[in-house]
Design an enzyme around this catalytic site. Structure first.
Site, short mmCIF file in Angstrom:
data_model
loop_
_atom_site.label_atom_id
_atom_site.label_comp_id
_atom_site.label_asym_id
_atom_site.label_seq_id
_atom_site.Cartn_x
_atom_site.Cartn_y
_atom_site.Cartn_z
N ARG A 34 0.46 -1.34 0.14
CA ARG A 34 -0.43 -0.28 -0.20
C ARG A 34 0.80 1.29 0.01
NH1 ARG A 34 -5.73 -0.53 2.76
NH2 ARG A 34 -6.00 0.13 0.78
N GLN A 64 -1.07 2.42 -5.85
CA GLN A 64 -2.27 3.60 -5.80
C GLN A 64 -3.25 2.23 -7.34
OE1 GLN A 64 -2.86 6.66 -5.30
NE2 GLN A 64 -2.34 6.51 -2.74
N ASP A 90 -4.51 -1.75 -6.23
CA ASP A 90 -4.55 -1.23 -5.45
C ASP A 90 -6.66 -1.84 -5.40
OD1 ASP A 90 -5.81 -1.93 -2.56
OD2 ASP A 90 -4.86 0.45 -2.57
N SER A 118 -8.37 -1.76 -2.34
CA SER A 118 -9.38 -0.47 -2.38
C SER A 118 -10.56 -0.87 -3.02
CB SER A 118 -8.75 0.64 -2.84
OG SER A 118 -7.99 0.47 -1.49
N TYR A 121 -4.37 0.25 7.84
CA TYR A 121 -5.51 -0.27 8.48
C TYR A 121 -5.62 0.15 10.39
CZ TYR A 121 -5.81 -3.61 4.41
OH TYR A 121 -6.02 -3.96 3.27
#
Length: 359
Positions: A116, A121, A124, A127, A221
């Protein structure tokens, strides 16, 4: 380099790892082979793939195989040593599956394990799929709730808006907050990470302050609370939850059972007709009464323990996932060939099994 896209065999899985519109974005030198009917459940016909430049055939013979769910034992048997596999491989919870891939000598890349970091990104997938889950959870709550979400002023009188609480303000939680807010409900959000308060409030929701805060891990997280913090949180939630018409829970810790945020007593204290949508059902659920994969009614309260919500919206879920997969594949392609750069932190970080080559 050949990229194979097989039909998903996991029960209920309707997504596909690559959609036609992404085929053309892979660049020169990458030939896509799609199994017949691979995208049908997500609304993508074979003809659409062929028009985009892909061909239909045997995807398991490709240099790289990209799929959604972890492969079944018979699918692993079709893989060869040195082949690359991309997918949601559950490296923290499916030890047997990872062992099969290791024994097969496969270079397996888990989408869950993509670091992450800013550069990763576009890859990802957690997400992107959480966005789908949060949106769908809001729709489920609205559908199951036997009342309007927005305030309505009618000739027959005024209907007050529903009150919705979203527990967990990660990607799924924030999307749920935004969607429920657009539907007109009065929304509150809670997360043990105080840093997300501004994000919750920026969406027009009220941040529910329970007096319990926790730290954030490097991956973004929430770090698991201490037993004392969990007890304090549950006590405060138990007092607050009966005031809401619907609760959407999204709190999960990778590789760990979901934290129990809603006690059975707190759930039963909600008024009849209220709804709990538990997005953490796959890892045990945030509510003590949640039954993974089922929708139950307990003391007049509907508790939805749906799993794999992204698969219930396969078209857009697949489009988002496809872009994640294409970005990751882009790291493996060099001058039309397959090159695995183990010095790249994304390549090394996402790899969960690797063929050992003798020196």
């Amino acid at each position: 380099m050949r990229l194979g896209i097989p039909t998903e065999s996991s029960p209920g899985e309707r997504r596909v790892a690559l959609v036609p519109e992404t085929v053309g974005r892979l660049g020169d030198g990458i030939q896509v082979i799609v199994e017949t009917g691979a995208g049908a459940a997500a609304g993508f016909a074979d003809e659409a793939y062929r028009e985009a430049g892909a061909e239909t055939g045997d995807p398991w013979a490709a240099d790289v195989v990209a799929k959604v769910a972890t492969p079944a034992p018979d699918e692993v048997a079709r893989l060869r040593s040195g082949q690359v596999l991309i997918g949601f491989l559950q490296p923290l919870t499916d030890a047997a599956g990872i062992e099969r891939l290791t024994a097969a000598g496969v270079h397996a890349f888990a989408l869950e394990s993509v670091p992450r970091i800013t550069r990763a990104q576009p890859m990802d997938a957690l997400s992107s799929q959480a966005t789908v889950s949060g949106y769908k959870a809001a729709l489920i709550a609205a559908d199951r709730l036997p009342r309007f979400l927005p305030m309505l002023m009618t000739a027959a009188g005024t209907i007050p808006p529903a009150k919705v609480l979203v527990l967990g303000a990660g990607v799924a939680g924030l999307q749920a907050i935004a969607t429920v807010r657009r539907l007109g409900a009065v929304v509150s959000g809670f997360d043990v990470r105080p840093a997300v308060r501004e994000q919750v409030e920026s969406l027009g929701a009220t941040f529910l302050d329970l007096g319990v805060t926790g730290e954030e891990t490097e991956g973004g997280y929430a770090r698991e609370l201490t037993p004392e913090q969990q007890a304090a949180q549950q006590a405060e939630l138990q007092a607050r939850i009966p005031g809401f018409d619907a609760v959407i829970t999204t709190a999960a810790i990778p590789g760990r059972p979901a934290p129990k945020l809603i006690t059975a007593e707190a759930a039963r204290a909600m008024r009849s007709g209220s709804v709990i949508v538990d997005l953490a059902a796959e890892s045990g659920g945030n509510c003590e009464l949640t039954v993974p994969g089922e929708e139950i009614v307990e003391s007049g309260i509907t508790i939805v323990g749906a799993t794999n919500l992204p698969s219930t919206m396969p078209t857009h879920a697949s489009q988002l996932l496809s872009r994640n997969v294409a970005s990751l594949v882009g790291l493996f392609a060099r001058d039309g060939g397959l090159v695995l750069d183990w010095d790249d932190e994304i390549v090394a970080g996402a790899c969960v099994t690797r063929r050992e080559v003798a020196a």
